[in-house]
Design an enzyme around this catalytic site. Structure first.
Site, PDB file in Angstrom:
ATOM      1  CG  HIS A 167      -2.259  -3.290   2.370  1.00  0.00           C
ATOM      2  ND1 HIS A 167      -2.825  -2.789   3.757  1.00  0.00           N
ATOM      3  CD2 HIS A 167      -3.770  -3.044   1.590  1.00  0.00           C
ATOM      4  CE1 HIS A 167      -4.148  -2.576   3.954  1.00  0.00           C
ATOM      5  NE2 HIS A 167      -4.664  -2.884   2.486  1.00  0.00           N
TER       6      HIS A 167
ATOM      7  CG  LEU B 265      -4.104   1.592   5.378  1.00  0.00           C
ATOM      8  CD1 LEU B 265      -2.990   1.333   4.305  1.00  0.00           C
ATOM      9  CD2 LEU B 265      -5.261   0.753   5.469  1.00  0.00           C
TER      10      LEU B 265
ATOM     11  CG  HIS C 196      -2.104   1.042   1.300  1.00  0.00           C
ATOM     12  ND1 HIS C 196      -1.750   2.401   1.211  1.00  0.00           N
ATOM     13  CD2 HIS C 196      -3.369   0.766   1.143  1.00  0.00           C
ATOM     14  CE1 HIS C 196      -3.012   3.094   1.121  1.00  0.00           C
ATOM     15  NE2 HIS C 196      -4.034   1.845   1.015  1.00  0.00           N
TER      16      HIS C 196
ATOM     17  CD  GLU D 108      -6.669   3.434  -2.839  1.00  0.00           C
ATOM     18  OE1 GLU D 108      -5.914   2.384  -2.297  1.00  0.00           O
ATOM     19  OE2 GLU D 108      -7.446   3.203  -3.578  1.00  0.00           O
TER      20      GLU D 108
ATOM     21  NE  ARG E 284      -6.985  -5.906  -1.311  1.00  0.00           N
ATOM     22  CZ  ARG E 284      -7.490  -4.980  -0.517  1.00  0.00           C
ATOM     23  NH1 ARG E 284      -8.631  -4.570  -0.824  1.00  0.00           N
ATOM     24  NH2 ARG E 284      -6.657  -4.429   0.487  1.00  0.00           N
TER      25      ARG E 284
HETATM   26  C1  LIG Z   1      -5.065  -1.721   8.119  1.00  0.00           C
HETATM   27  C2  LIG Z   1      -5.694  -2.339   7.001  1.00  0.00           C
HETATM   28  C3  LIG Z   1      -6.877  -1.644   6.162  1.00  0.00           C
HETATM   29  C4  LIG Z   1      -7.617  -2.213   5.271  1.00  0.00           C
HETATM   30  N1  LIG Z   1      -8.786  -1.666   4.752  1.00  0.00           N
HETATM   31  C5  LIG Z   1      -9.248  -2.076   3.957  1.00  0.00           C
HETATM   32  C6  LIG Z   1     -10.463  -1.521   3.202  1.00  0.00           C
HETATM   33  O1  LIG Z   1     -10.798  -0.445   3.532  1.00  0.00           O
HETATM   34  N2  LIG Z   1     -11.388  -2.138   2.235  1.00  0.00           N
HETATM   35  C7  LIG Z   1     -11.141  -3.307   1.842  1.00  0.00           C
HETATM   36  O2  LIG Z   1     -11.857  -4.128   1.139  1.00  0.00           O
HETATM   37  N3  LIG Z   1      -9.785  -3.975   2.558  1.00  0.00           N
HETATM   38  C8  LIG Z   1      -9.165  -3.477   3.268  1.00  0.00           C
HETATM   39  N4  LIG Z   1      -8.227  -4.296   4.037  1.00  0.00           N
HETATM   40  C9  LIG Z   1      -8.040  -5.612   3.541  1.00  0.00           C
HETATM   41  C10 LIG Z   1      -9.002  -6.443   4.532  1.00  0.00           C
HETATM   42  O3  LIG Z   1      -9.501  -5.818   5.711  1.00  0.00           O
HETATM   43  C11 LIG Z   1      -8.508  -7.923   4.788  1.00  0.00           C
HETATM   44  O4  LIG Z   1      -8.155  -8.409   3.568  1.00  0.00           O
HETATM   45  C12 LIG Z   1      -9.488  -8.643   5.414  1.00  0.00           C
HETATM   46  O5  LIG Z   1      -9.982  -7.618   6.552  1.00  0.00           O
HETATM   47  C13 LIG Z   1      -8.864 -10.053   5.770  1.00  0.00           C
HETATM   48  O6  LIG Z   1     -10.394 -10.363   6.521  1.00  0.00           O
HETATM   49  P1  LIG Z   1     -10.269 -12.375   6.648  1.00  0.00           P
HETATM   50  O7  LIG Z   1     -11.531 -12.472   7.477  1.00  0.00           O
HETATM   51  O8  LIG Z   1      -9.602 -13.071   5.699  1.00  0.00           O
HETATM   52  O9  LIG Z   1      -9.129 -12.346   7.943  1.00  0.00           O
HETATM   53  P2  LIG Z   1      -8.954 -11.702   9.248  1.00  0.00           P
HETATM   54  O10 LIG Z   1      -9.923 -10.401   9.523  1.00  0.00           O
HETATM   55  O11 LIG Z   1      -7.510 -11.256   9.315  1.00  0.00           O
HETATM   56  O12 LIG Z   1      -9.117 -12.567  10.281  1.00  0.00           O
HETATM   57  C14 LIG Z   1      -8.330 -13.861  10.477  1.00  0.00           C
HETATM   58  C15 LIG Z   1      -8.964 -14.687  11.590  1.00  0.00           C
HETATM   59  O13 LIG Z   1      -8.246 -16.077  11.548  1.00  0.00           O
HETATM   60  C16 LIG Z   1      -7.915 -16.244  12.794  1.00  0.00           C
HETATM   61  N5  LIG Z   1      -6.802 -17.175  12.738  1.00  0.00           N
HETATM   62  C17 LIG Z   1      -5.732 -17.120  12.095  1.00  0.00           C
HETATM   63  N6  LIG Z   1      -4.810 -18.103  12.199  1.00  0.00           N
HETATM   64  C18 LIG Z   1      -5.643 -18.902  12.937  1.00  0.00           C
HETATM   65  C19 LIG Z   1      -5.236 -20.035  13.705  1.00  0.00           C
HETATM   66  N7  LIG Z   1      -4.034 -20.698  13.469  1.00  0.00           N
HETATM   67  N8  LIG Z   1      -6.231 -20.873  14.408  1.00  0.00           N
HETATM   68  C20 LIG Z   1      -7.197 -19.979  14.711  1.00  0.00           C
HETATM   69  N9  LIG Z   1      -7.677 -18.885  14.300  1.00  0.00           N
HETATM   70  C21 LIG Z   1      -7.029 -18.269  13.440  1.00  0.00           C
HETATM   71  C22 LIG Z   1      -7.659 -15.044  13.305  1.00  0.00           C
HETATM   72  O14 LIG Z   1      -7.898 -15.146  15.116  1.00  0.00           O
HETATM   73  C23 LIG Z   1      -8.772 -13.839  13.068  1.00  0.00           C
HETATM   74  O15 LIG Z   1     -10.172 -14.148  13.481  1.00  0.00           O
HETATM   75  C24 LIG Z   1      -7.284  -3.768   4.982  1.00  0.00           C
HETATM   76  C25 LIG Z   1      -6.358  -4.356   5.527  1.00  0.00           C
HETATM   77  C26 LIG Z   1      -5.604  -3.670   6.593  1.00  0.00           C
HETATM   78  C27 LIG Z   1      -4.424  -4.454   7.350  1.00  0.00           C
END
Ligand SMILES: Cc1cc2nc3c(=O)[nH]c(=O)nc-3n(C[C@H](O)[C@H](O)[C@H](O)COP(=O)(O)OP(=O)(O)OC[C@H]3O[C@@H](n4cnc5c(N)ncnc54)[C@H](O)[C@@H]3O)c2cc1C
Length: 598
Positions: free
Chosen positions: A371, A248, A238, A251, A413
């Site tokens: 990112h 972050l 990012h 944007e 992305r």
């Molecule tokens: C700072 C930031 C800002 C962002 N802003 C945006 C935005 O504005 N718009 C957009 O579209 N995207 C954005 N993104 C990207 C997006 O937020 C992420 O890609 C997305 O939230 C990931 O969601 P997820 O459900 O895949 O994983 P996460 O929300 O990361 O959740 C992962 C889960 O897995 C669990 N977990 C992991 N490993 C294990 C394990 N071994 N055992 C048990 N549990 C485990 C964790 O406890 C957690 O609950 C942003 C990302 C960041 C970092």
């Protein structure tokens, strides 16, 4: 050791895991397991918005969203999956609204939308307002809303349980093995279907926006079961992370009219060689590379490795006037300090807290920061995990969210498309896993299902070398940031692969201090470092082998995109003696690859 039985197990409680859990639990006995308390998942950090062509602020169409996503992916995204996601988008955003998500509103009370990099009106090429947002805490609101829905629907949660292994019997999923953080006890979850929703792996790099928990556990676990990882060379940097910290700055700041400025006070994104058309709202790979080049050419602020992001009202108004930017009613676009404060409250807060800078008064020092993982566990649009170039489904194994690769983001992305991906494909994985569970029996558990996980932990705990995990982690992050970062070369990546292999050797000789069982985070951090090292190796080898530049993968030595040779997805298997690669075709529907123009 305790054993539990559920039809569907969801690993992870971020946006993807909660959506999967919510849908699976409608028809199947479901548990969501998370190493974090659910609302601490990284989804809660997402700021800017979720993309959907609602057309609330101006004309917009799902086909434009689809084409922008295909183009943003640098044509590596699978077009059937992208069409599906963009068509589902408006419906699923309204579904979130009906669940109670407090979106920001237009004057008429509709869901408010803001422009975001790469999202355009395809007829005029001008940025379109497509990102639906809840101030600058969209992800937080999604997470809270979905968690409430899960609680209301009696989804069973196992919080602060870390999944260490998947149980596979007869080539099918049969459950997972976990450690309860509070006690150190191993628990076996016997299941018919397992959905991985474990999020990203930004912790491979030194400067990252990602939370400490983002260590790619799901990808590492599936790699160990012979499941490949897809397109791992594509990791998005990012452009605007807080200097040195990586935190972050959304944007959305540029969406509101903020601009990037170099040491000479120039708005460099408008230069002919970068993005004279969409300027600061070009997609992230383009902006990150432009920043890298500015800094390489000595135009970082004071010659240092950062630039300014300027959202002071006088700057915004000056450039909005120069660009001829207007409000939806045709009047000139202007902002006041109060507008900035109300639209970007958390950003203002972060900058004051971490930098002592008030963005309404001073510009913010920013640098590119690791990112988002475009690659991950390969899946089809149903969320089923596929394990080879023919897209053969592995029964009972599903993945959704950042840990998966559908692939809707291809090599890069667009902002707001991840939150969308989570809810669209989280739902698919949940629905389809529950349906699969209805039509199948439990596989018999092996004699000692927790055996491999127990041995793995014992090796880490009893290792009596002299290496410290913090040193190995720091060295890995530095070499990955320097050589498998924004710009890449053959020599740099070769060095990175060698270094990672050396670190993997040294990792066999670590020494831990904590011998306890209660919240032994040192032990779990060591386990996570093992995951990061495996993922770093797969990422670096996949990147070294792809001799072209595409999306987030930019090489000094191969600066052109090479469709003839490289219009294909990478599949990487982790084996005893290193990484094995193969490739699978990209799915096209109607969009022919074009050279990207900004
Ligand atoms: C700072 C930031 C800002 C962002 N802003 C945006 C935005 O504005 N718009 C957009 O579209 N995207 C954005 N993104 C990207 C997006 O937020 C992420 O890609 C997305 O939230 C990931 O969601 P997820 O459900 O895949 O994983 P996460 O929300 O990361 O959740 C992962 C889960 O897995 C669990 N977990 C992991 N490993 C294990 C394990 N071994 N055992 C048990 N549990 C485990 C964790 O406890 C957690 O609950 C942003 C990302 C960041 C970092």
């Amino acid at each position: 050791m305790k054993t539990h039985q559920f039809e569907v197990i969801v690993v992870g409680a971020g946006g993807a895991g909660l959506m999967a859990g919510l849908y699976a639990s409608k028809t199947a006995k479901t548990a969501v397991i998370s190493k974090l308390y659910p609302t601490r998942s990284h989804t809660g950090a997402a700021q800017g918005g979720i993309g959907a062509a609602l057309g609330n602020e101006e004309e917009d169409r799902t086909e434009w969203h689809t084409y922008d996503t295909v183009k943003g992916s640098d044509y590596l995204g699978d077009q059937d999956a992208i069409e599906f996601m963009c068509e589902e988008a408006p419906g699923i955003v309204y579904e979130l609204e009906h669940m109670g998500l407090p979106f920001s509103r237009t004057a008429e009370g509709r869901i408010a939308q803001r422009p975001f990099g790469g999202h355009t009106n395809n007829e005029t090429g001008v940025p379109v307002r497509r990102a639906c947002y809840a101030a600058d805490r969209t992800g937080h609101m999604i997470l809270q809303t979905l968690y409430q829905q899960c609680v209301k629907n009696n989804v069973t949660f196992f919080d602060e349980f870390q999944v260490l292994d998947m149980i596979v019997v007869n080539g099918k999923a049969a459950g997972v093995v976990t450690i309860e953080l509070a006690t150190g006890e191993l628990h076996v979850f016997h299941a018919k279907a397992v959905i991985f929703a474990t999020g990203g792996y930004g912790r491979v790099w030194e400067i990252t926006t990602n939370a400490y928990a983002n260590t790619g556990d799901g990808i590492a676990i599936t790699l160990r079961h012979g499941i490949p990882a897809e397109d791992m060379e594509f990791f998005q940097f990012h452009p605007t992370g807080i200097y040195k910290m990586g935190i972050l700055i959304t944007e959305g700041v540029r969406g509101e009219g903020g601009v990037l400025i170099n040491d000479k006070g120039e708005r460099f994104m408008a230069k002919e060689e970068y993005a004279p058309h969409v300027k600061d709202l070009a997609s992230r790979d383009v902006v990150s590379r432009a920043m890298y080049l500015e800094m390489k050419n000595g135009l970082g602020i004071g010659g240092k490795r950062y630039l300014y992001l300027d959202v002071r009202p006088e700057t915004v108004n000056k450039y909005a006037a120069l660009d001829g930017r207007t409000n939806p009613d045709g009047t000139p676009y202007t902002v006041t300090a109060d507008d900035i404060l109300s639209r970007l409250p958390d950003i203002i807060d972060f900058c004051k807290t971490y930098l002592g800078v008030d963005p309404v008064v001073d510009p913010m020092p920013v640098q590119p920061t690791a990112h988002y993982a475009m690659g991950g566990i390969p899946t089809n649009v149903k969320g089923e995990v596929v394990i080879d170039k023919k897209n053969t489904v592995m029964p009972g194994v599903y993945a959704a969210g950042e840990t998966s690769c559908v692939s809707v983001h291809g090599s890069n992305r667009l902002g707001t498309n991840s939150l969308l991906d989570l809810v669209v494909f989280g739902k698919q994985a949940g629905v389809n896993a529950a349906e699969y569970a209805r039509g199948t029996d439990f596989q018999p558990l092996p004699a000692d299902p927790a055996g491999p996980a127990r041995e793995q932990l014992a090796r880490l705990r009893n290792s009596s070398g002299a290496e410290r995990i913090s040193t190995i982690g720091t060295e890995m992050k530095a070499v990955m940031f320097d050589h498998v970062g924004v710009f890449r070369t053959e020599a740099g990546m070769t060095e990175a692969v060698e270094k990672i292999r050396e670190l993997k050797e040294r990792f066999k000789h670590i020494r831990l201090d904590d011998r306890g069982t209660v919240f032994n985070m040192e032990l779990l951090n060591a386990w996570e470092l093992g995951n990061l090292l495996d993922i770093a190796e797969v990422t670096a080898v996949s990147a070294l082998t792809r001799r072209e530049s595409r999306g987030a993968h930019a090489r000094d030595d191969y600066p052109e995109r090479n469709d003839k040779k490289w219009m294909k997805h990478t599949l990487a298997w982790l084996q005893e003696d290193g990484v094995k690669l193969d490739y699978k075709p990209v799915t096209f529907t109607k969009y022919e690859p074009k050279v990207r123009v900004y």
